[in-house]
Scaffold this motif. Structure first.
Motif, PDB file in Angstrom:
ATOM      1  N   LEU A 130     -10.298   7.498  40.368  1.00 25.45           N
ATOM      2  CA  LEU A 130      -9.003   8.178  40.191  1.00 25.45           C
ATOM      3  C   LEU A 130      -7.843   7.219  40.451  1.00 25.45           C
ATOM      4  CD1 LEU A 130      -9.568  11.743  41.724  1.00 25.45           C
ATOM      5  CD2 LEU A 130      -8.962  11.202  39.354  1.00 25.45           C
ATOM      6  N   LYS A 131      -7.998   6.353  41.450  1.00 25.29           N
ATOM      7  CA  LYS A 131      -6.971   5.343  41.732  1.00 25.29           C
ATOM      8  C   LYS A 131      -6.785   4.420  40.548  1.00 25.29           C
ATOM      9  CE  LYS A 131      -7.036   4.676  46.652  1.00 25.29           C
ATOM     10  NZ  LYS A 131      -8.218   4.449  47.448  1.00 25.29           N
ATOM     11  N   ARG A 132      -7.895   4.016  39.959  1.00 29.98           N
ATOM     12  CA  ARG A 132      -7.811   3.053  38.860  1.00 29.98           C
ATOM     13  C   ARG A 132      -7.130   3.638  37.631  1.00 29.98           C
ATOM     14  NH1 ARG A 132     -13.831   0.777  39.079  1.00 29.98           N
ATOM     15  NH2 ARG A 132     -13.310  -0.109  37.057  1.00 29.98           N
ATOM     16  N   ALA A 150      -3.210  10.938  43.441  1.00 29.13           N
ATOM     17  CA  ALA A 150      -2.436  12.065  43.979  1.00 29.13           C
ATOM     18  C   ALA A 150      -2.823  13.399  43.337  1.00 29.13           C
ATOM     19  CB  ALA A 150      -0.936  11.814  43.774  1.00 29.13           C
ATOM     20  N   ARG A 151      -3.642  13.352  42.313  1.00 26.69           N
ATOM     21  CA  ARG A 151      -4.051  14.573  41.605  1.00 26.69           C
ATOM     22  C   ARG A 151      -5.482  14.997  41.942  1.00 26.69           C
ATOM     23  NH1 ARG A 151       0.520  16.207  40.206  1.00 26.69           N
ATOM     24  NH2 ARG A 151       1.704  14.942  38.754  1.00 26.69           N
ATOM     25  N   ALA A 152      -6.082  14.377  42.944  1.00 24.21           N
ATOM     26  CA  ALA A 152      -7.505  14.604  43.233  1.00 24.21           C
ATOM     27  C   ALA A 152      -7.839  16.084  43.408  1.00 24.21           C
ATOM     28  CB  ALA A 152      -7.913  13.825  44.478  1.00 24.21           C
ATOM     29  N   ASP A 153      -6.943  16.832  44.050  1.00 26.02           N
ATOM     30  CA  ASP A 153      -7.277  18.232  44.340  1.00 26.02           C
ATOM     31  C   ASP A 153      -6.683  19.212  43.332  1.00 26.02           C
ATOM     32  OD1 ASP A 153      -4.654  17.974  45.069  1.00 26.02           O
ATOM     33  OD2 ASP A 153      -4.890  18.862  47.064  1.00 26.02           O
ATOM     34  N   ARG A 203      -6.859  21.241  39.808  1.00 25.29           N
ATOM     35  CA  ARG A 203      -7.789  21.671  38.768  1.00 25.29           C
ATOM     36  C   ARG A 203      -7.252  21.230  37.400  1.00 25.29           C
ATOM     37  NH1 ARG A 203     -10.070  27.672  40.371  1.00 25.29           N
ATOM     38  NH2 ARG A 203     -10.649  27.133  42.518  1.00 25.29           N
ATOM     39  N   PRO A 204      -8.147  21.137  36.400  1.00 21.31           N
ATOM     40  CA  PRO A 204      -7.721  20.674  35.072  1.00 21.31           C
ATOM     41  C   PRO A 204      -6.492  21.401  34.527  1.00 21.31           C
ATOM     42  CG  PRO A 204     -10.105  20.798  35.149  1.00 21.31           C
ATOM     43  CD  PRO A 204      -9.612  21.350  36.461  1.00 21.31           C
ATOM     44  N   ALA A 205      -6.398  22.716  34.745  1.00 20.68           N
ATOM     45  CA  ALA A 205      -5.277  23.476  34.171  1.00 20.68           C
ATOM     46  C   ALA A 205      -3.932  23.033  34.718  1.00 20.68           C
ATOM     47  CB  ALA A 205      -5.481  24.966  34.419  1.00 20.68           C
ATOM     48  N   ALA A 206      -3.930  22.395  35.888  1.00 19.45           N
ATOM     49  CA  ALA A 206      -2.674  21.941  36.482  1.00 19.45           C
ATOM     50  C   ALA A 206      -2.301  20.526  36.042  1.00 19.45           C
ATOM     51  CB  ALA A 206      -2.774  21.994  38.007  1.00 19.45           C
ATOM     52  N   LEU A 207      -3.119  19.929  35.197  1.00 16.70           N
ATOM     53  CA  LEU A 207      -2.871  18.561  34.741  1.00 16.70           C
ATOM     54  C   LEU A 207      -2.381  18.557  33.299  1.00 16.70           C
ATOM     55  CD1 LEU A 207      -6.158  16.918  36.119  1.00 16.70           C
ATOM     56  CD2 LEU A 207      -3.901  16.901  37.186  1.00 16.70           C
ATOM     57  N   SER A 208      -1.589  17.560  32.951  1.00 19.40           N
ATOM     58  CA  SER A 208      -1.162  17.410  31.557  1.00 19.40           C
ATOM     59  C   SER A 208      -2.353  16.940  30.713  1.00 19.40           C
ATOM     60  CB  SER A 208      -0.026  16.394  31.465  1.00 19.40           C
ATOM     61  OG  SER A 208      -0.528  15.090  31.682  1.00 19.40           O
ATOM     62  N   GLY A 209      -2.195  16.994  29.394  1.00 19.56           N
ATOM     63  CA  GLY A 209      -3.281  16.596  28.499  1.00 19.56           C
ATOM     64  C   GLY A 209      -3.746  15.163  28.742  1.00 19.56           C
ATOM     65  N   GLY A 210      -2.788  14.267  28.924  1.00 19.68           N
ATOM     66  CA  GLY A 210      -3.134  12.862  29.164  1.00 19.68           C
ATOM     67  C   GLY A 210      -3.843  12.676  30.487  1.00 19.68           C
ATOM     68  N   GLU A 211      -3.415  13.434  31.484  1.00 20.02           N
ATOM     69  CA  GLU A 211      -4.067  13.359  32.800  1.00 20.02           C
ATOM     70  C   GLU A 211      -5.495  13.908  32.733  1.00 20.02           C
ATOM     71  OE1 GLU A 211      -0.111  13.703  35.670  1.00 20.02           O
ATOM     72  OE2 GLU A 211      -1.122  15.520  35.003  1.00 20.02           O
ATOM     73  N   GLN A 212      -5.663  14.987  32.000  1.00 16.01           N
ATOM     74  CA  GLN A 212      -7.010  15.559  31.843  1.00 16.01           C
ATOM     75  C   GLN A 212      -7.946  14.526  31.216  1.00 16.01           C
ATOM     76  OE1 GLN A 212      -6.007  18.930  29.407  1.00 16.01           O
ATOM     77  NE2 GLN A 212      -5.540  20.257  31.156  1.00 16.01           N
ATOM     78  N   GLN A 213      -7.477  13.826  30.199  1.00 15.85           N
ATOM     79  CA  GLN A 213      -8.337  12.824  29.565  1.00 15.85           C
ATOM     80  C   GLN A 213      -8.643  11.676  30.523  1.00 15.85           C
ATOM     81  OE1 GLN A 213      -9.980  14.235  27.419  1.00 15.85           O
ATOM     82  NE2 GLN A 213      -9.992  12.812  25.726  1.00 15.85           N
TER      83      GLN A 213
END
Ligand code: ADP
Ligand code: ADP
Length: 223
Positions: free
Chosen positions: A129-131, A136-139, A141-151
């Motif tokens: 996740l760091k790489r 900062a998004r470790a906890d 869920r996918p629905a709380a992430l943007s499309g690019g973050e999900q990928q």
């Protein structure tokens, strides 16, 4: 030895029926360790079928598949599944993350399935996740992430078990062009740092040009 060696792969759907379709008609492709190959194909050319065969998700009707120098053509189901988990990472156009688990857990779970202990699995998940810049998004869920973050989380999941081979089917295909460009850069950095061999299917010729080599799949053959 090659990270992936496909030799004379053939695949027919609906064999013997009027709807028979010879998707792959003798595909040979060798990918060296550390090499990143762009797979470019018109829609319907059999790109997904080829990636599924290379990734041990589907069987060919003819030809052979070797991963990391090991012939896996004739493996039984259990060995194939174990081999796939340990040796191959998959990325799809859509992230397919598990919605009820957070980003960290989505990267830990495939490691537990592969026999890694919980502590080591969490450490590796955090490192990945760091790489990709998402510690900062470790906890989340996918629905709380943007499309690019999900990928980007899906990239981490694909690399969780330290595979030697990465197979990606339009990994940035559902992102807008600017996000796609950034997220593809993250993917390439990750692949280069890890020394992975990769086959990345894309319709985007600019992205293909950033890889080591482009192969085209047309009418069932590599041209
Ligand atoms: P691509 O990923 O290049 O678009 P696919 O590998 O998904 O192509 O499919 C290649 C061709 O095989 C298409 O014509 C598709 O309709 C057909 N096909 C794919 N999967 C099946 C299946 N399970 N049964 C029958 N035909 C299939
Ligand atoms: P995009 O413009 O890429 O679709 P969003 O507007 O969905 O992005 O999200 C912007 C930022 O806010 C992202 O970093 C995302 O992780 C964060 N975010 C969105 N929804 C949530 C949520 N429910 N909880 C926590 N963070 C969120």
């Amino acid at each position: 030895e090659a990270a992936l060696a496909l030799d004379g792969i053939t695949k027919v759907y609906n064999s013997g029926k009027p709807s028979e379709i010879k998707v792959l008609q003798g595909v040979s492709l060798s990918v060296a360790a550390g090499e990143v190959v762009a797979l470019v194909a018109p829609s319907g050319a059999g790109k997904s079928t080829l990636l599924h065969i290379a990734g041990l998700l589907d069987s060919a009707d003819g030809g052979s598949v070797a991963i990391g120098g090991e012939d896996v053509t004739a493996l039984g189901d259990r060995r194939r599944t174990a081999m796939r988990r340990a040796k191959v990472g998959f990325i799809y156009q859509f992230h397919h993350l598990l919605p009820e688990f957070n980003a960290l857990e989505n990267i830990i779970l495939p490691q537990l399935a592969n026999g890694t202990g919980a502590g080591a699995a969490e450490g590796r998940a955090l490192d990945l996740l760091k790489r990709v810049g998402l510690e900062a998004r470790a906890d989340h869920r996918p629905a709380a992430l943007s499309g690019g973050e999900q990928q980007r989380v899906a990239f981490c999941r694909a690399l969780a078990n330290g595979p030697g081979l990465l197979l990606a089917d339009e990994p940035t295909g559902n992102l807008d062009p600017a996000t796609s460009d950034i997220v593809f850069g993250v993917l390439m950095d990750l692949v280069r740092d890890t020394g992975l061999a990769a086959v990345i299917a894309t319709h985007n010729l600019e992205l293909a040009a950033r890889m080591d080599r482009t192969v085209r799949l047309e009418a069932g053959r590599i041209v």
